[in-house]
Write an enzyme that holds these catalytic residues in place. Structure first.
Site, PDB file in Angstrom:
ATOM      1  CG  ASP A  27      -1.634   1.266   1.312  1.00  0.00           C
ATOM      2  OD1 ASP A  27      -2.601   1.582   0.446  1.00  0.00           O
ATOM      3  OD2 ASP A  27      -1.583   1.793   2.511  1.00  0.00           O
ATOM      4  CG  ASP A  29      -2.094   7.649   0.622  1.00  0.00           C
ATOM      5  OD1 ASP A  29      -1.776   8.589   0.446  1.00  0.00           O
ATOM      6  OD2 ASP A  29      -2.412   7.076  -0.818  1.00  0.00           O
TER       7      ASP A  29
HETATM    8 MG   LIG Z   1      -2.919   3.261   3.295  1.00  0.00          MG
END
Ligand SMILES: [Mg+2]
Length: 306
Positions: A27, A29
């Site tokens: 992932d 962010d």
């Molecule tokens: Mg995230």
């Protein structure tokens, strides 16, 4: 029965850990960066995994950028990246429509990442410009015109969300043949060292969903669509793949839904107290949020790789 608490990755078993996967899905962010700054030396950590021969994919629910723009952001922040390694919801949405041989127009509540990816596959679209409104909402009944070519509504993060946009989306969706796609349903963005809460696409999806009285097909994690889009193309073996994330109801659940190894980092949405609460709970749904491994943040790997 309590759940199994994630194992801290430590020097004593780091070799076993590293030998258990060839592919890393990460992932972005909250794991690699927060807003526009890398989290510690996450770039170094990920680049070192790559140097060890691991194949890297950036798997993000964020729909605001195209693959091209994500690859540029990665490079700007010091992460080695290629467009082909980016799996973002704007791309997966375009792929989904393409596979359906969709040949009408898409009304977008969202940003330019979606329009760019639709352009790449030759699908027409409308709607991302701001549509501000003031005055009496009932006047919209006479002024708001619908486009008869629209056959799908896609909802993602739209910083210009407005009353007319929601009205337009719900009106298109009153036709049961109109497709309803949500890029993702993340509640909010991780913002470190701030007491501000930034809405995620989920807030906007819920809004349209409420008015339309229909549920969307969701592209983003925890949906397996984010994995199937690359699994066949690159012949990825789930049992040799590690998913790294900071949000357990999307990233970790996604990893489990796809049969991957999972690792949560505590540099984004999930906190230690969440892991403790889920592990102590007798609710098996909560146990699904527990990753196999955890690290405070990704660059804690660096001293272990030496
Ligand atoms: Mg995230």
């Amino acid at each position: 029965m309590p759940g199994k608490f994630p194992q801290l990755v430590e020097r004593s078993h780091v070799k076993e850990f590293l030998d258990s996967f060839d592919i890393v899905l990460t992932d972005c962010d909250g794991v690699l960066w927060c807003a526009n700054a890398p989290i510690g030396k996450a770039n170094e950590a990920l680049n070192q995994l790559r140097a060890l021969g691991k194949k890297i994919f950036y798997v993000t629910n964020n729909s605001s950028k195209s693959r091209e723009e994500y690859a540029q952001k990665c490079k700007k922040l010091g992460f080695i990246a290629d467009k082909e390694e980016i799996v973002c919801t704007a791309y997966v949405t375009a792929l989904y429509l393409k596979q359906k041989n969709f040949n009408k127009k898409v009304y977008i509540v969202g940003a330019s990442g979606i329009t760019q990816e639709l352009d790449n596959v030759g699908i027409a679209h409308t709607g991302i410009e701001p549509e501000p409104f003031s005055g009496d909402v009932f006047d919209l009944k006479d002024t708001l015109k619908l486009d008869p070519e629209v056959g799908a509504v896609t909802v993602g993060l739209d910083p210009y969300i407005s009353f007319p946009k929601v009205m337009r989306a719900a009106s298109y969706l009153s036709d049961p043949d109109c497709l309803f796609i949500a890029t993702n349903t993340d509640e909010k963005f991780p913002l470190s060292s701030s007491n501000l809460v930034m809405p995620g696409a989920g807030a906007i999806v819920k809004c349209v969903e409420t008015v339309a009285e229909r549920s969307p097909v969701v592209m983003g994690k925890p949906s397996v669509k984010m994995f199937s889009s690359i699994r066949d193309q690159y012949q990825l073996d789930p049992s040799r793949t590690l998913m790294i994330g900071d949000r357990c109801n999307t990233d970790i659940l996604f990893g489990k839904n796809c049969g991957l190894h999972t690792m949560v980092v505590l540099s984004g949405v999930t906190e230690m107290k969440d892991l403790e609460a889920w592990a102590a709970s007798s609710d098996e749904e909560k146990h699904k949020l527990l990753a196999d491994y955890y690290l405070p943040q990704l660059d804690d790997l660096i001293p272990l790789l030496e």
